[in-house]
Scaffold this active site. Structure first.
Site, PDB file in Angstrom:
ATOM      1  N   THR A 185      -1.462   3.082   4.281  1.00 32.12           N
ATOM      2  CA  THR A 185      -0.522   4.199   4.316  1.00 32.12           C
ATOM      3  C   THR A 185       0.473   4.149   5.465  1.00 32.12           C
ATOM      4  OG1 THR A 185      -2.303   5.503   3.425  1.00 32.12           O
ATOM      5  CG2 THR A 185      -0.566   6.714   4.522  1.00 32.12           C
ATOM      6  N   THR A 217       1.638   6.850   0.383  1.00 30.15           N
ATOM      7  CA  THR A 217       0.677   5.793   0.057  1.00 30.15           C
ATOM      8  C   THR A 217       0.596   5.548  -1.449  1.00 30.15           C
ATOM      9  OG1 THR A 217      -1.611   5.066   0.498  1.00 30.15           O
ATOM     10  CG2 THR A 217      -1.330   7.323  -0.243  1.00 30.15           C
ATOM     11  N   THR A 236      -4.877   7.254   8.641  1.00 35.63           N
ATOM     12  CA  THR A 236      -4.810   6.192   7.634  1.00 35.63           C
ATOM     13  C   THR A 236      -6.188   5.534   7.555  1.00 35.63           C
ATOM     14  OG1 THR A 236      -3.748   4.097   7.014  1.00 35.63           O
ATOM     15  CG2 THR A 236      -3.890   4.568   9.357  1.00 35.63           C
ATOM     16  N   GLY A 237      -6.463   4.933   6.430  1.00 32.88           N
ATOM     17  CA  GLY A 237      -7.759   4.288   6.252  1.00 32.88           C
ATOM     18  C   GLY A 237      -8.473   4.865   5.050  1.00 32.88           C
ATOM     19  N   ARG A 276      -8.047   9.044  -9.033  1.00 39.84           N
ATOM     20  CA  ARG A 276      -8.472   9.280  -7.636  1.00 39.84           C
ATOM     21  C   ARG A 276      -7.260   9.619  -6.745  1.00 39.84           C
ATOM     22  NH1 ARG A 276      -7.202   6.959  -2.344  1.00 39.84           N
ATOM     23  NH2 ARG A 276      -8.995   7.258  -1.020  1.00 39.84           N
ATOM     24  N   SER A 333       0.814  -1.212   0.000  1.00 46.42           N
ATOM     25  CA  SER A 333       0.000   0.000   0.000  1.00 46.42           C
ATOM     26  C   SER A 333       0.844   1.258   0.000  1.00 46.42           C
ATOM     27  CB  SER A 333      -0.899   0.001   1.238  1.00 46.42           C
ATOM     28  OG  SER A 333      -0.105  -0.195   2.390  1.00 46.42           O
TER      29      SER A 333
HETATM   30  N1  ASP Z   1      -5.774   6.965   3.288  1.00 46.03           N
HETATM   31  C1  ASP Z   1      -5.246   6.370   2.099  1.00 46.03           C
HETATM   32  C2  ASP Z   1      -6.077   6.767   0.938  1.00 46.03           C
HETATM   33  O1  ASP Z   1      -7.275   6.887   1.081  1.00 46.03           O
HETATM   34  C3  ASP Z   1      -5.167   4.892   2.130  1.00 46.03           C
HETATM   35  C4  ASP Z   1      -5.022   4.289   3.461  1.00 46.03           C
HETATM   36  O2  ASP Z   1      -4.503   4.861   4.382  1.00 46.03           O
HETATM   37  O3  ASP Z   1      -5.495   3.155   3.587  1.00 46.03           O
HETATM   38  O4  ASP Z   1      -5.541   6.903  -0.141  1.00 46.03           O
END
Ligand code: ASP
Length: 336
Positions: A194, A212, A245-246, A222, A69
């Site tokens: 991330t 990320t 993160t997320g 995106r 990721s």
């Molecule tokens: N926050 C990151 C994104 O939406 C991905 C992640 O942290 O899982 O690109």
């Protein structure tokens, strides 16, 4: 730095010593953050700067093909193409960011050069890659053999209508299973997300970085929260630092990192600030079972905190006492 006391200021004495960092200190998202912290720690412990430390943690993860990721090894977009995002921040006056990088492996290092060498904060797409070329970043393949294989498998095994972007960190596996329940990091399948990292150095300077490859199988073009100052990362020497993160769209909707720092500036402890951020996200009526958000935060006085919407998040800390992998102190929706 053995024996250096926790950082404190006269205005804000430390009420909860168990969560007050010894200076210097490194705090990273997910279990892969631990290996990266260990690599970056010796320089920080020897008096290095927090900005160098957060860049080193990010570069370590960007280089690791096992981390799917971040950087090389990250999973591509819907059409099988890779793009990387990252940012770095010392203060509202000193921050840099790049997004949709396609030819260079180290978005955080490029972002740091945007911060240092341009009057701008953010460069995007081909312009960001051209800037990296001009600053002697080598052109590198971003799609690892493993990531290509995962994309090809997905093309073979999933019907076209199920191949839409997945709200990272949930990934639909070929059996259509979203994720396993429980407090295991592996429930956020395809490993984790991330790398977000915060540091404070022995001079008390805060810094943060975020890197990320974004949501796997995303719609081409995106960009999520990670490279956007105030969303995935915010650092203000007067308020503190926070990284998220997320599922980026959920963080972007409330300027999550900025909100956490702003609450700390108003006097909130990091844990309380994180709770408020997560509660605002949890109030959404369209929250899906697979949405996950985690936030880590660090105040200038060394207090730090961590929290996640759902179980399964891990964070890594490093200080003179050693390296630790921890569960967050707060899980807002524990049974989910
Ligand atoms: N926050 C990151 C994104 O939406 C991905 C992640 O942290 O899982 O690109």
């Amino acid at each position: 730095m053995e024996g250096v006391p926790p950082v404190s200021t006269p205005e804000s004495p430390m009420e909860s010593p168990e969560n007050a960092a010894r200076c210097p200190f490194l705090l990273s998202t997910w279990s892969f953050g631990q290996r990266a912290n260990e690599a970056a720690w010796p320089a920080l412990a020897a008096g290095g700067s927090s900005i160098d430390a957060v860049e080193a943690v990010s570069v370590f993860c960007e280089d690791d093909p096992e981390i799917d990721s971040v950087g090389y090894g990250g999973l591509p977009d819907r059409d099988g193409a890779m793009s990387l995002d990252g940012c770095v921040m010392l203060s509202p006056e000193q921050c840099g960011s790049v997004c949709a990088i396609r030819r260079h492996r180290h978005p955080v290092s490029i972002a740091r050069q945007v911060m240092d060498h341009t009057p701008h904060i953010m460069l995007a797409g081909e312009g960001a890659d051209a800037f990296a070329d001009a600053h002697d970043h080598p052109v590198e393949e971003l799609l690892s053999p493993g990531a290509r294989e995962a994309w090809e498998k997905r093309q073979r095994e999933l019907p076209e209508q199920s191949r839409a972007s997945s709200p990272r960190p949930v990934d639909v596996d070929p059996r259509g299973q979203l994720f396993a329940h429980g407090d295991d990091e592996s429930r956020w399948s395809n490993n984790h997300d991330t790398i977000g990292v915060l540091a404070i150095d022995e001079r008390g300077t805060l810094a943060g970085a975020c890197s990320t490859s974004g949501m796997p199988w995303k719609v081409p073009g995106r960009v999520g929260d990670s490279p956007i100052i105030g969303h995935g990362l915010y650092v203000d020497p007067e308020g503190g630092a926070a990284v998220a993160t997320g599922t980026g769209e959920l963080v972007m909707a409330i300027c999550g990192s900025f909100l956490a720092v702003e609450l700390m500036r108003g006097g909130a402890m990091p844990g309380d600030a994180i709770r408020e951020v997560l509660e605002r996200i949890a109030k959404r009526s369209d929250l899906e079972p697979g949405h996950q958000i985690a936030v880590i935060a660090l105040r200038p006085d060394g207090h730090w905190g961590s929290g996640a919407l759902r179980p399964g998040f891990r964070l890594a800390t490093s200080d003179a006492g050693g390296h630790q992998l921890l569960k967050p102190e707060l899980v807002l929706l524990p049974g989910t």
